[in-house]
Design an enzyme around this catalytic site. Structure first.
Site, PDB file in Angstrom:
ATOM      1  N   GLY A   6      26.008   4.336   0.253  1.00 60.14           N
ATOM      2  CA  GLY A   6      26.006   5.536  -0.588  1.00 60.14           C
ATOM      3  C   GLY A   6      26.452   5.237  -1.457  1.00 60.14           C
ATOM      4  CG  LEU A   8      33.026   7.804  -1.380  1.00 62.77           C
ATOM      5  CD1 LEU A   8      33.536   8.537  -2.644  1.00 62.77           C
ATOM      6  CD2 LEU A   8      33.333   9.003  -0.363  1.00 62.77           C
ATOM      7  CD1 TRP A  55      20.200  13.252   6.227  1.00 67.22           C
ATOM      8  CD2 TRP A  55      19.917  14.709   7.530  1.00 67.22           C
ATOM      9  NE1 TRP A  55      18.457  14.090   6.027  1.00 67.22           N
ATOM     10  CE2 TRP A  55      18.808  14.778   6.825  1.00 67.22           C
ATOM     11  CE3 TRP A  55      19.725  15.865   8.376  1.00 67.22           C
ATOM     12  CZ2 TRP A  55      17.685  15.624   7.344  1.00 67.22           C
ATOM     13  CZ3 TRP A  55      18.549  16.647   8.245  1.00 67.22           C
ATOM     14  CH2 TRP A  55      17.590  16.702   7.913  1.00 67.22           C
ATOM     15  CB  THR A  56      24.067  13.785   1.921  1.00 60.80           C
ATOM     16  OG1 THR A  56      23.013  12.641   1.172  1.00 60.80           O
ATOM     17  CG2 THR A  56      25.627  12.971   1.905  1.00 60.80           C
ATOM     18  CB  THR A  95      30.795  18.533   1.379  1.00 59.79           C
ATOM     19  OG1 THR A  95      30.742  19.193   1.133  1.00 59.79           O
ATOM     20  CG2 THR A  95      30.574  19.776   3.125  1.00 59.79           C
ATOM     21  CE1 TYR A 119      25.949  17.177   3.977  1.00 57.85           C
ATOM     22  CE2 TYR A 119      26.939  19.080   2.933  1.00 57.85           C
ATOM     23  CZ  TYR A 119      26.991  18.023   2.896  1.00 57.85           C
ATOM     24  OH  TYR A 119      27.301  16.752   2.645  1.00 57.85           O
ATOM     25  CE  LYS A 123      30.545  15.671   5.758  1.00 53.36           C
ATOM     26  NZ  LYS A 123      30.661  14.441   5.962  1.00 53.36           N
TER      27      LYS A 123
HETATM   28  N1  LIG Z   1      26.860  14.048  -2.649  1.00 56.51           N
HETATM   29  C1  LIG Z   1      27.723  14.589  -2.497  1.00 56.51           C
HETATM   30  O1  LIG Z   1      27.664  15.961  -4.093  1.00 56.51           O
HETATM   31  C2  LIG Z   1      29.095  15.041  -1.781  1.00 56.51           C
HETATM   32  C3  LIG Z   1      29.526  16.812  -1.783  1.00 56.51           C
HETATM   33  C4  LIG Z   1      30.370  16.880  -0.755  1.00 56.51           C
HETATM   34  C5  LIG Z   1      30.750  15.363   0.030  1.00 56.51           C
HETATM   35  N2  LIG Z   1      30.398  14.567   0.052  1.00 56.51           N
HETATM   36  C6  LIG Z   1      30.036  14.007   1.561  1.00 56.51           C
HETATM   37  O2  LIG Z   1      31.100  12.735   1.104  1.00 56.51           O
HETATM   38  C7  LIG Z   1      30.301  11.409   2.255  1.00 56.51           C
HETATM   39  C8  LIG Z   1      29.221  10.210   0.853  1.00 56.51           C
HETATM   40  O3  LIG Z   1      28.552  11.391   0.689  1.00 56.51           O
HETATM   41  P1  LIG Z   1      27.200  10.320  -0.518  1.00 56.51           P
HETATM   42  O4  LIG Z   1      27.595  11.756  -1.820  1.00 56.51           O
HETATM   43  O5  LIG Z   1      27.666   8.958  -0.784  1.00 56.51           O
HETATM   44  O6  LIG Z   1      25.874  11.104  -0.634  1.00 56.51           O
HETATM   45  P2  LIG Z   1      24.420   9.587   0.281  1.00 56.51           P
HETATM   46  O7  LIG Z   1      24.394   8.600  -1.015  1.00 56.51           O
HETATM   47  O8  LIG Z   1      23.556  10.065   1.283  1.00 56.51           O
HETATM   48  O9  LIG Z   1      26.128   8.543   1.527  1.00 56.51           O
HETATM   49  C9  LIG Z   1      26.069   8.758   2.747  1.00 56.51           C
HETATM   50  C10 LIG Z   1      24.764   7.943   2.649  1.00 56.51           C
HETATM   51  O10 LIG Z   1      25.352   7.467   4.687  1.00 56.51           O
HETATM   52  C11 LIG Z   1      24.236   6.775   4.736  1.00 56.51           C
HETATM   53  N3  LIG Z   1      23.607   7.888   6.536  1.00 56.51           N
HETATM   54  C12 LIG Z   1      22.605   7.885   6.388  1.00 56.51           C
HETATM   55  N4  LIG Z   1      22.529   8.228   8.535  1.00 56.51           N
HETATM   56  C13 LIG Z   1      23.130   7.533   8.530  1.00 56.51           C
HETATM   57  C14 LIG Z   1      23.236   7.211  10.110  1.00 56.51           C
HETATM   58  N5  LIG Z   1      22.694   8.050  11.257  1.00 56.51           N
HETATM   59  N6  LIG Z   1      24.005   6.522   9.887  1.00 56.51           N
HETATM   60  C15 LIG Z   1      24.393   5.394   9.364  1.00 56.51           C
HETATM   61  N7  LIG Z   1      24.508   5.528   7.540  1.00 56.51           N
HETATM   62  C16 LIG Z   1      24.212   6.941   7.753  1.00 56.51           C
HETATM   63  C17 LIG Z   1      22.704   7.081   3.786  1.00 56.51           C
HETATM   64  O11 LIG Z   1      21.969   6.425   4.303  1.00 56.51           O
HETATM   65  P3  LIG Z   1      20.503   6.275   4.275  1.00 56.51           P
HETATM   66  O12 LIG Z   1      20.384   7.143   2.575  1.00 56.51           O
HETATM   67  O13 LIG Z   1      20.097   4.862   4.132  1.00 56.51           O
HETATM   68  O14 LIG Z   1      19.906   7.294   5.234  1.00 56.51           O
HETATM   69  C18 LIG Z   1      24.125   7.118   2.856  1.00 56.51           C
HETATM   70  O15 LIG Z   1      24.310   5.421   2.305  1.00 56.51           O
HETATM   71  C19 LIG Z   1      29.208  11.764   3.303  1.00 56.51           C
HETATM   72  O16 LIG Z   1      29.741  12.005   4.127  1.00 56.51           O
HETATM   73  C20 LIG Z   1      29.227  13.735   2.328  1.00 56.51           C
HETATM   74  O17 LIG Z   1      28.682  14.135   3.188  1.00 56.51           O
HETATM   75  C21 LIG Z   1      29.102  13.988  -0.613  1.00 56.51           C
END
Ligand SMILES: NC(=O)c1ccc[n+]([C@@H]2O[C@H](COP(=O)([O-])OP(=O)(O)OC[C@H]3O[C@@H](n4cnc5c(N)ncnc54)[C@H](OP(=O)(O)O)[C@@H]3O)[C@@H](O)[C@H]2O)c1
Length: 277
Positions: A6, A8, A55-56, A95, A119, A123
Site C-alpha cells: 500500500g 504507506l 480495506w480503505t 485513522t 470504515y 478501524k
Molecule cells: N489513505 C488514507 O488517507 C488513510 C487515512 C488514515 C488512515 N489510513 C490507514 O493507513 C493504513 C495504510 O493505508 P494506505 O493509505 O496505505 O492505503 P492502501 O494503499 O489502500 O493500503 C492498504 C493495503 O492493504 C491491502 N489489503 C486490503 N485488504 C487486505 C487483506 N485482506 N489482506 C492483506 N492486505 C490487504 C491493500 O491491498 P490491495 O489494494 O491489493 O487490496 C493495500 O495494499 C491503513 O490501515 C488505513 O486504514 C489511511
C-alpha cells in the site's frame, strides 16, 4: 509488515532498511485468513509487526460492512493473536475517521472515538482488538498522500490537467500525512518500543479546498482555478459521511518530547517535484 504493497506500507518497508523485514502484501498474505496469519507469523517470529493492511475504500465499506469488519476488525484480531503467541509487538495503523468531527478543536489521543462511517467503525474495531495489549502501539494518520498508489495529490494534479476549474469541499478539515514522513516516525516508535496511541501527521490543518489550492501552487499553476463547495453540494453525494473536523493534534508525540513531522507544505512541494520529475 502487513499491507506492504500500500501507499504507506511501501514507505514503511523503506524506512526499515537495515532491519530484517518480511514485507507481506495482499497477494502474499490475506490478513482475513486466520490460518495464513497464524502460519506466517509463527513461522517468521518477528520482533514487531506493523499492521497497515486494511480495506480503505471508505464509500464501498458502507454497502459491505461485513467485509469492512472482516478485513479491518477480525483480521486485526488474527494479527494480535499471532503476535501474542510469538511475543511480537504490534503497531496498528489507524485513522482520523474514528472521530465524529464535532469537536471544535483538534482531537487529542485521549478523546473518545465516535465513528460516523462503517470504515471508521471497522478501524476502531481494529483498535479495540489490540488495545488490551499493553505493549501495542496505535498510530493514527489522516489524509494520506505519497508517491505510491492513488491519493489526493495525484488526483488533483490529474484533474488540473483535464479541467479549467476544480471544485473541492471547504467544510472538511484535517492534517495531511505524507507517507514518507510518517514512516520514519512509525519506525522510531516501534524501535523505541513505545506503547500507546500516537497521532502522527504533518503539521498544518487544511480543508480539501485549501489543500487543492496548495497542490496547484506547488505545481506552478493558478490556485484560483479551485472553487470551494460544501459537502452538501457534492454530486453525486458520497456514500460515507466524513468528519467535518478531523484535525489530529499530535499531543502524545509532543508530550513525549518526540519531534513533530514537518509542515505539510514542505513535503507537498517535494512530492509534486518528484511526481512531475
Ligand atoms: N489513505 C488514507 O488517507 C488513510 C487515512 C488514515 C488512515 N489510513 C490507514 O493507513 C493504513 C495504510 O493505508 P494506505 O493509505 O496505505 O492505503 P492502501 O494503499 O489502500 O493500503 C492498504 C493495503 O492493504 C491491502 N489489503 C486490503 N485488504 C487486505 C487483506 N485482506 N489482506 C492483506 N492486505 C490487504 C491493500 O491491498 P490491495 O489494494 O491489493 O487490496 C493495500 O495494499 C491503513 O490501515 C488505513 O486504514 C489511511
Amino acid at each position: 509488515m502487513t499491507g506492504a504493497g500500500g501507499q504507506l506500507g511501501r514507505e514503511v518497508v523503506a524506512a526499515f532498511a537495515g532491519h530484517e523485514v518480511v514485507a507481506a502484501d495482499h497477494a502474499t498474505l490475506d490478513v482475513a485468513d486466520r490460518d495464513a496469519v497464524l502460519g506466517a507469523i509463527t513461522t517468521t517470529r518477528p520482533d514487531a509487526i506493523v499492521h497497515a493492511a486494511a480495506w480503505t475504500a471508505v464509500d464501498a465499506c458502507e454497502s459491505e460492512p461485513d467485509h469492512a469488519f472482516l478485513v479491518n476488525g477480525i483480521a486485526t484480531r488474527h494479527v494480535a493473536d499471532a503476535a501474542r503467541r510469538v511475543g511480537a509487538r504490534v503497531c496498528y495503523i489507524s485513522t482520523d475517521y474514528v472521530f465524529d468531527g464535532t469537536k471544535p478543536e483538534p482531537y487529542i489521543e485521549w478523546d473518545a472515538p465516535n465513528p460516523r462511517s462503517v470504515y471508521g467503525a471497522s478501524k476502531l474495531a481494529g483498535e479495540l482488538e489490540i488495545r488490551g495489549d499493553p505493549d501495542a502501539t496505535i498510530v493514527r494518520i489522516s489524509y494520506v498522500c505519497g508517491e505510491h498508489g492513488t491519493n489526493m495529490v495525484k488526483t488533483i494534479l490529474r484533474l488540473a490537467g483535464e479541467h479549467d476549474t476544480l471544485r473541492f469541499v471547504d467544510d472538511q478539515r484535517g492534517h495531511p500525512t505524507f507517507a514518507a514522513d510518517a514512516a520514519p516516525m512509525i519506525r522510531r516508535l516501534v524501535v523505541d518500543r513505545r506503547p500507546g496511541c500516537f497521532h502522527v501527521t504533518n503539521q498544518g490543518a487544511v480543508s480539501w479546498y485549501e489543500f487543492a489550492r496548495a497542490v496547484l501552487e506547488a505545481a506552478g499553476a493558478d490556485p484560483s482555478r479551485v472553487q470551494p463547495i460544501s459537502t452538501a453540494d457534492l454530486d453525486p453525494p458520497r456514500a460515507a459521511p466524513r468528519p467535518a473536523n478531523s484535525v489530529l493534534d499530535n499531543a502524545a508525540l509532543r508530550l513525549s518530547g518526540l519531534p513533530l513531522l514537518p509542515h505539510y507544505r514542505e513535503s507537498l512541494d517535494r512530492l509534486v517535484r518528484r511526481l512531475e520529475g
